[in-house]
Design an enzyme around this catalytic site. Structure first.
Site, PDB file in Angstrom:
ATOM      1  N   PHE A   1      -3.463  20.949  18.659  1.00 45.24           N
ATOM      2  CA  PHE A   1      -3.470  19.965  20.030  1.00 45.24           C
ATOM      3  C   PHE A   1      -2.291  20.393  20.840  1.00 45.24           C
ATOM      4  O   PHE A   1      -2.795  21.630  21.043  1.00 45.24           O
ATOM      5  CB  PHE A   1      -2.840  18.428  19.012  1.00 45.24           C
ATOM      6  N   ASN A   2      -1.402  19.845  21.282  1.00 46.49           N
ATOM      7  CA  ASN A   2      -0.480  20.674  22.408  1.00 46.49           C
ATOM      8  C   ASN A   2       0.470  21.360  21.778  1.00 46.49           C
ATOM      9  O   ASN A   2       1.735  20.826  21.406  1.00 46.49           O
ATOM     10  CB  ASN A   2      -0.006  19.571  23.497  1.00 46.49           C
TER      11      ASN A   2
ATOM     12  N   THR B   1      -9.325  24.564  19.022  1.00 43.03           N
ATOM     13  CA  THR B   1      -8.536  23.530  19.955  1.00 43.03           C
ATOM     14  C   THR B   1      -9.182  21.999  19.715  1.00 43.03           C
ATOM     15  O   THR B   1     -10.170  21.922  19.615  1.00 43.03           O
ATOM     16  CB  THR B   1      -8.755  24.081  21.625  1.00 43.03           C
TER      17      THR B   1
ATOM     18  N   LEU C   1      -2.458  42.743  26.775  1.00 37.11           N
ATOM     19  CA  LEU C   1      -1.228  42.226  27.588  1.00 37.11           C
ATOM     20  C   LEU C   1      -1.433  41.969  29.033  1.00 37.11           C
ATOM     21  O   LEU C   1      -0.598  41.951  29.912  1.00 37.11           O
ATOM     22  CB  LEU C   1      -0.278  43.441  27.678  1.00 37.11           C
TER      23      LEU C   1
ATOM     24  N   PHE D   1      -6.002  34.863  17.830  1.00 40.40           N
ATOM     25  CA  PHE D   1      -5.594  34.033  18.930  1.00 40.40           C
ATOM     26  C   PHE D   1      -6.229  34.485  20.304  1.00 40.40           C
ATOM     27  O   PHE D   1      -6.259  33.460  21.342  1.00 40.40           O
ATOM     28  CB  PHE D   1      -3.939  34.412  19.185  1.00 40.40           C
ATOM     29  N   ALA D   2      -6.778  35.786  20.459  1.00 41.96           N
ATOM     30  CA  ALA D   2      -6.814  36.472  21.671  1.00 41.96           C
ATOM     31  C   ALA D   2      -8.033  35.527  22.490  1.00 41.96           C
ATOM     32  O   ALA D   2      -9.087  35.478  21.878  1.00 41.96           O
ATOM     33  CB  ALA D   2      -7.203  37.791  21.748  1.00 41.96           C
TER      34      ALA D   2
ATOM     35  N   ARG E   1      -6.613  13.804  37.061  1.00 41.88           N
ATOM     36  CA  ARG E   1      -7.400  14.944  36.989  1.00 41.88           C
ATOM     37  C   ARG E   1      -8.563  14.755  36.323  1.00 41.88           C
ATOM     38  O   ARG E   1      -8.633  14.196  35.400  1.00 41.88           O
ATOM     39  CB  ARG E   1      -6.669  15.945  36.404  1.00 41.88           C
TER      40      ARG E   1
ATOM     41  N   TYR F   1     -14.133  26.046  28.685  1.00 43.71           N
ATOM     42  CA  TYR F   1     -13.090  26.266  27.655  1.00 43.71           C
ATOM     43  C   TYR F   1     -13.373  25.777  26.391  1.00 43.71           C
ATOM     44  O   TYR F   1     -13.532  26.643  25.260  1.00 43.71           O
ATOM     45  CB  TYR F   1     -11.480  26.007  28.104  1.00 43.71           C
TER      46      TYR F   1
ATOM     47  N   LYS G   1     -14.800  27.771  22.666  1.00 45.78           N
ATOM     48  CA  LYS G   1     -14.116  27.601  21.316  1.00 45.78           C
ATOM     49  C   LYS G   1     -15.004  26.743  20.340  1.00 45.78           C
ATOM     50  O   LYS G   1     -15.280  27.207  19.136  1.00 45.78           O
ATOM     51  CB  LYS G   1     -12.843  26.592  21.326  1.00 45.78           C
TER      52      LYS G   1
HETATM   53  N1  LIG Z   1      -1.182  26.691  24.122  1.00 43.26           N
HETATM   54  C1  LIG Z   1      -2.064  25.516  23.495  1.00 43.26           C
HETATM   55  O1  LIG Z   1      -1.326  24.663  23.481  1.00 43.26           O
HETATM   56  C2  LIG Z   1      -3.189  25.835  22.738  1.00 43.26           C
HETATM   57  C3  LIG Z   1      -3.743  24.929  22.298  1.00 43.26           C
HETATM   58  C4  LIG Z   1      -5.088  24.884  21.439  1.00 43.26           C
HETATM   59  C5  LIG Z   1      -5.548  26.116  21.316  1.00 43.26           C
HETATM   60  N2  LIG Z   1      -4.851  27.168  21.793  1.00 43.26           N
HETATM   61  C6  LIG Z   1      -5.447  28.729  21.504  1.00 43.26           C
HETATM   62  O2  LIG Z   1      -4.565  29.336  20.924  1.00 43.26           O
HETATM   63  C7  LIG Z   1      -4.676  30.737  21.300  1.00 43.26           C
HETATM   64  C8  LIG Z   1      -3.126  31.265  21.923  1.00 43.26           C
HETATM   65  O3  LIG Z   1      -2.905  30.413  22.822  1.00 43.26           O
HETATM   66  P1  LIG Z   1      -1.356  30.797  23.768  1.00 43.26           P
HETATM   67  O4  LIG Z   1      -1.008  29.339  24.494  1.00 43.26           O
HETATM   68  O5  LIG Z   1      -0.524  31.672  22.739  1.00 43.26           O
HETATM   69  O6  LIG Z   1      -2.120  31.792  24.769  1.00 43.26           O
HETATM   70  P2  LIG Z   1      -1.481  33.047  25.310  1.00 43.26           P
HETATM   71  O7  LIG Z   1      -2.451  33.322  26.612  1.00 43.26           O
HETATM   72  O8  LIG Z   1      -0.208  33.177  25.690  1.00 43.26           O
HETATM   73  O9  LIG Z   1      -2.005  34.216  24.393  1.00 43.26           O
HETATM   74  C9  LIG Z   1      -3.410  34.978  24.205  1.00 43.26           C
HETATM   75  C10 LIG Z   1      -3.135  36.476  24.083  1.00 43.26           C
HETATM   76  O10 LIG Z   1      -4.261  36.809  23.984  1.00 43.26           O
HETATM   77  C11 LIG Z   1      -4.345  38.104  24.897  1.00 43.26           C
HETATM   78  N3  LIG Z   1      -5.776  38.325  24.984  1.00 43.26           N
HETATM   79  C12 LIG Z   1      -6.738  37.365  25.932  1.00 43.26           C
HETATM   80  N4  LIG Z   1      -7.912  37.891  25.779  1.00 43.26           N
HETATM   81  C13 LIG Z   1      -7.960  39.263  25.265  1.00 43.26           C
HETATM   82  C14 LIG Z   1      -8.772  40.287  24.750  1.00 43.26           C
HETATM   83  N5  LIG Z   1     -10.137  40.216  25.247  1.00 43.26           N
HETATM   84  N6  LIG Z   1      -8.306  41.312  24.131  1.00 43.26           N
HETATM   85  C15 LIG Z   1      -7.032  41.391  23.944  1.00 43.26           C
HETATM   86  N7  LIG Z   1      -5.991  40.443  23.970  1.00 43.26           N
HETATM   87  C16 LIG Z   1      -6.590  39.305  24.694  1.00 43.26           C
HETATM   88  C17 LIG Z   1      -3.467  37.752  26.214  1.00 43.26           C
HETATM   89  O11 LIG Z   1      -2.987  38.904  26.713  1.00 43.26           O
HETATM   90  C18 LIG Z   1      -2.334  36.960  25.491  1.00 43.26           C
HETATM   91  O12 LIG Z   1      -1.434  37.798  25.089  1.00 43.26           O
HETATM   92  C19 LIG Z   1      -5.587  30.816  22.363  1.00 43.26           C
HETATM   93  O13 LIG Z   1      -6.935  31.155  21.628  1.00 43.26           O
HETATM   94  C20 LIG Z   1      -5.992  29.146  22.882  1.00 43.26           C
HETATM   95  O14 LIG Z   1      -7.237  29.179  23.401  1.00 43.26           O
HETATM   96  C21 LIG Z   1      -3.694  27.070  22.248  1.00 43.26           C
END
Ligand SMILES: NC(=O)c1ccc[n+]([C@@H]2O[C@H](COP(=O)([O-])OP(=O)(O)OC[C@H]3O[C@@H](n4cnc5c(N)ncnc54)[C@H](O)[C@@H]3O)[C@@H](O)[C@H]2O)c1
Length: 338
Positions: free
Chosen positions: A174-175, A122, A39, A78-79, A287, A146, A150
């Site tokens: 992707f996004n 990703t 959290l 996901f974390a 950027r 980053y 991954k």
């Molecule tokens: N949002 C995007 O466009 C996108 C694109 C490609 C990949 N991703 C990957 O998808 C995943 C989810 O992305 P998101 O946008 O939902 O991110 P987010 O930050 O909303 O969710 C990640 C969650 O993991 C929890 N967390 C992080 N490290 C932790 C740990 N060590 N222990 C326990 N909990 C932990 C955070 O509190 C958070 O709730 C990530 O791994 C991210 O790299 C996201």
């Protein structure tokens, strides 16, 4: 209540943006889940009452305890930390959390003999692509820490399968964009860096304008092109990947995108149309590290997982994002539940 006789899915990061949308759909499909999230970024309210253990993957003893207590049959992981810019200024934080945290998770999966994992990878693992759309076979040459964390996890997964038979599916998003169409959950990141929520914040008057980073790229209108994929379509792909592993599918990696790119200018136009607000825009320098175009070659997920994204237009994705942001202008915080 969770039924001890039914197989449980452990969802790390299930209180985050994409994780919470996936948890909602897993539960709608009758799956029992247990969320592990510290959290620090996620929100308790996003779990929608699902069982949640507030813990960090770095805490190996706690992770072991969760496996012993809940005996999950599979993990959806996901974390991670996911801010590209921060990963450049503070790489230690990223390697520690994303790589070490995952190593702890995999070690405990091995100890508990859990051998199915769906992993959030990703398009950032490709770096600046040689061709667009990008096929999964494209070389992975990430250009920031980053993306490297991954890719390291994908490589770890490959080795854990080879040595220990831990089968995994890496989903290269992707996004991610949009929100739960029922309006219960949405995207709430502090700070916010994603284009669609930023456009909603401009429409709400919370930001003066949207910054366009670079307008001289070799793209049709000079601005960066990205492949926006609805978060519920991502969630569906996780369910399909999990089911494939349960049917015995081997380890694999899939791109998740619509296969169509939209420029920053097109996204701004779409946001003007959907929100009815002017959305002032300001042109800024490029950027460093932003590839001109990132568009998924998405045929493999369609052919092998049977995955078809339902949200095919940026407008339809934006409508769901806009209705969440309009109803929750301060995100989850306004309910005092984050
Ligand atoms: N949002 C995007 O466009 C996108 C694109 C490609 C990949 N991703 C990957 O998808 C995943 C989810 O992305 P998101 O946008 O939902 O991110 P987010 O930050 O909303 O969710 C990640 C969650 O993991 C929890 N967390 C992080 N490290 C932790 C740990 N060590 N222990 C326990 N909990 C932990 C955070 O509190 C958070 O709730 C990530 O791994 C991210 O790299 C996201």
């Amino acid at each position: 209540m969770t039924d001890p006789k039914r197989p449980m899915v452990l969802v790390t990061g299930g209180a985050g943006y994409i994780g919470s949308h996936t948890c909602k759909i897993l539960r709608q499909r009758g799956r029992d889940i247990i969320i592990l999230d510290d959290l620090r970024i996620g929100h308790r309210a996003a779990a929608l009452g699902a069982p949640l253990i507030q813990a960090n993957l770095i805490d190996r003893e706690k992770v072991q305890e969760v496996f012993e207590k809940y005996q999950p049959s599979a993990v959806v992981h996901f974390a991670a930390y996911a801010y590209v810019g921060e990963s450049v200024t503070d790489p230690e934080k990223y390697y520690f959390n994303n790589v070490m945290g995952t190593l702890n998770l995999l070690a405990e999966m091995r100890r508990a003999e859990v051998d199915h994992l769906v992993f959030s990878s990703t398009c950032a693992t490709y770096g600046t692509p040689d061709e667009v759309p990008i096929p999964e076979s494209h070389p992975q040459r990430p250009i920031n820490p980053y993306g490297r964390t991954k890719l390291m996890v994908e490589q770890m997964l490959h080795d854990f399968d080879h040595a220990y038979g831990l089968r995994s599916i890496s989903l290269r998003y992707f996004n991610a964009a949009g929100s739960d169409p029922e309006g219960e959950i949405g995207e709430d990141h502090q700070p916010e860096t994603h284009l669609l929520p930023l456009l909603c914040q401009v429409a709400l008057g919370q930001r003066e304008q949207i910054d366009i980073y670079g307008s001289d790229y070799d793209t049709p209108d000079g601005t960066c092109v990205r492949d926006y994929i609805h978060v519920n379509d991502l969630a569906e792909a996780h369910v399909l990947a999990l089911e494939a592993l349960e049917r015995g599918a081997g380890s694999n990696a899939y791109n998740l995108g619509t296969g169509r790119g939209q420029s920053v200018r097109e996204a701004i136009e779409a946001a003007r149309h959907v929100t009815g607000h002017a959305i002032p825009a300001r042109e800024c320098p490029r950027r460093p590290g932003d590839p001109p175009a990132l568009v998924a070659g998405a045929a493999r997920a369609r052919d092998e997982l049977g995955w078809t994204p339902k949200y095919q237009s940026l407008e339809s994705i934006l409508e769901t994002a806009w209705s969440w942001h309009r109803a929750h202008p301060s995100g989850y915080d306004e309910e005092g539940e984050s």
